[in-house]
Design a protein around this motif. Structure first.
Motif, PDB file in Angstrom:
ATOM      1  N   TYR A  19       0.860  -1.191   0.000  1.00 33.84           N
ATOM      2  CA  TYR A  19       0.000   0.000   0.000  1.00 33.84           C
ATOM      3  C   TYR A  19       0.890   1.232   0.000  1.00 33.84           C
ATOM      4  CZ  TYR A  19      -4.173  -2.690   1.255  1.00 33.84           C
ATOM      5  OH  TYR A  19      -5.221  -3.554   1.264  1.00 33.84           O
ATOM      6  N   LEU A  20       0.455   2.255  -0.683  1.00 34.92           N
ATOM      7  CA  LEU A  20       1.110   3.552  -0.658  1.00 34.92           C
ATOM      8  C   LEU A  20       0.437   4.382   0.429  1.00 34.92           C
ATOM      9  CD1 LEU A  20       2.938   5.771  -1.965  1.00 34.92           C
ATOM     10  CD2 LEU A  20       0.981   6.301  -3.421  1.00 34.92           C
ATOM     11  N   ILE A  21       1.218   4.967   1.318  1.00 35.64           N
ATOM     12  CA  ILE A  21       0.644   5.843   2.342  1.00 35.64           C
ATOM     13  C   ILE A  21       0.450   7.217   1.704  1.00 35.64           C
ATOM     14  CG2 ILE A  21       0.949   6.876   4.627  1.00 35.64           C
ATOM     15  CD1 ILE A  21       0.616   3.775   4.617  1.00 35.64           C
ATOM     16  N   VAL A  22      -0.801   7.652   1.626  1.00 39.62           N
ATOM     17  CA  VAL A  22      -1.145   8.912   0.977  1.00 39.62           C
ATOM     18  C   VAL A  22      -1.165  10.059   1.983  1.00 39.62           C
ATOM     19  CG1 VAL A  22      -2.951  10.130  -0.330  1.00 39.62           C
ATOM     20  CG2 VAL A  22      -2.487   7.708  -0.784  1.00 39.62           C
ATOM     21  N   GLU A  23      -1.717   9.794   3.166  1.00 42.56           N
ATOM     22  CA  GLU A  23      -1.874  10.854   4.167  1.00 42.56           C
ATOM     23  C   GLU A  23      -1.963  10.219   5.546  1.00 42.56           C
ATOM     24  OE1 GLU A  23      -1.896  14.701   5.162  1.00 42.56           O
ATOM     25  OE2 GLU A  23      -2.296  14.263   3.070  1.00 42.56           O
ATOM     26  N   LEU A  24      -1.427  10.925   6.544  1.00 42.19           N
ATOM     27  CA  LEU A  24      -1.516  10.493   7.938  1.00 42.19           C
ATOM     28  C   LEU A  24      -2.258  11.541   8.744  1.00 42.19           C
ATOM     29  CD1 LEU A  24       2.162   9.285   8.420  1.00 42.19           C
ATOM     30  CD2 LEU A  24       0.145   7.857   8.004  1.00 42.19           C
ATOM     31  N   ALA A  47     -13.701  15.815  11.796  1.00 42.04           N
ATOM     32  CA  ALA A  47     -13.412  14.437  11.394  1.00 42.04           C
ATOM     33  C   ALA A  47     -11.909  14.224  11.261  1.00 42.04           C
ATOM     34  CB  ALA A  47     -14.098  14.131  10.074  1.00 42.04           C
ATOM     35  N   GLU A  48     -11.474  12.977  11.528  1.00 39.93           N
ATOM     36  CA  GLU A  48     -10.075  12.633  11.353  1.00 39.93           C
ATOM     37  C   GLU A  48      -9.969  11.204  10.858  1.00 39.93           C
ATOM     38  OE1 GLU A  48      -5.979  11.361  13.168  1.00 39.93           O
ATOM     39  OE2 GLU A  48      -7.801  11.126  14.338  1.00 39.93           O
ATOM     40  N   VAL A  49      -9.066  10.982   9.912  1.00 44.39           N
ATOM     41  CA  VAL A  49      -8.766   9.643   9.410  1.00 44.39           C
ATOM     42  C   VAL A  49      -7.302   9.382   9.750  1.00 44.39           C
ATOM     43  CG1 VAL A  49      -8.611   8.157   7.379  1.00 44.39           C
ATOM     44  CG2 VAL A  49     -10.442   9.857   7.531  1.00 44.39           C
ATOM     45  N   ASP A  50      -7.039   8.271  10.430  1.00 46.80           N
ATOM     46  CA  ASP A  50      -5.673   7.980  10.867  1.00 46.80           C
ATOM     47  C   ASP A  50      -4.724   7.786   9.688  1.00 46.80           C
ATOM     48  OD1 ASP A  50      -6.292   8.096  13.614  1.00 46.80           O
ATOM     49  OD2 ASP A  50      -7.040   6.043  13.566  1.00 46.80           O
ATOM     50  N   ILE A  51      -5.121   6.936   8.742  1.00 48.62           N
ATOM     51  CA  ILE A  51      -4.263   6.666   7.586  1.00 48.62           C
ATOM     52  C   ILE A  51      -5.126   6.607   6.332  1.00 48.62           C
ATOM     53  CG2 ILE A  51      -2.637   5.046   6.508  1.00 48.62           C
ATOM     54  CD1 ILE A  51      -2.085   3.917   9.331  1.00 48.62           C
ATOM     55  N   ILE A  52      -4.707   7.321   5.306  1.00 49.49           N
ATOM     56  CA  ILE A  52      -5.297   7.150   3.983  1.00 49.49           C
ATOM     57  C   ILE A  52      -4.212   6.497   3.145  1.00 49.49           C
ATOM     58  CG2 ILE A  52      -6.290   8.248   1.948  1.00 49.49           C
ATOM     59  CD1 ILE A  52      -7.186  10.544   3.783  1.00 49.49           C
TER      60      ILE A  52
END
Length: 73
Positions: free
Chosen positions: A24-29, A36-41
């Motif tokens: 997987y490529l880490i796009v955003e942390l 709202a918050e997303v830990d990993i995209i």
């Protein structure tokens, strides 16, 4: 509080390493928008994957998957 923060940071690092090993490529942390918050995209080929990391020392009170409600699905 400091101990809890360290556990969360460690959990997020472990999740990132796992995703990277699975190509997987880490796009955003820790992406945020308003409240709202997303830990990993992350991304695998043409698919974006939104990851919520749950980390704790014990599942005595509840299992991590039980803490996800309709707002997090």
């Amino acid at each position: 509080f400091c101990l809890k923060k360290n556990i969360v940071e460690i959990g997020e690092i472990i999740a990132q390493e796992y995703l990277i090993k699975k190509n997987y490529l880490i796009v955003e942390l820790n992406w945020r928008y308003k409240k709202a918050e997303v830990d990993i995209i992350s991304q695998l080929k043409d698919t974006l994957v939104f990851v919520e990391v749950k980390c704790r020392k014990s599942d005595f009170l509840s299992r991590p998957e039980q803490t996800i409600n309709h707002k997090k699905e």
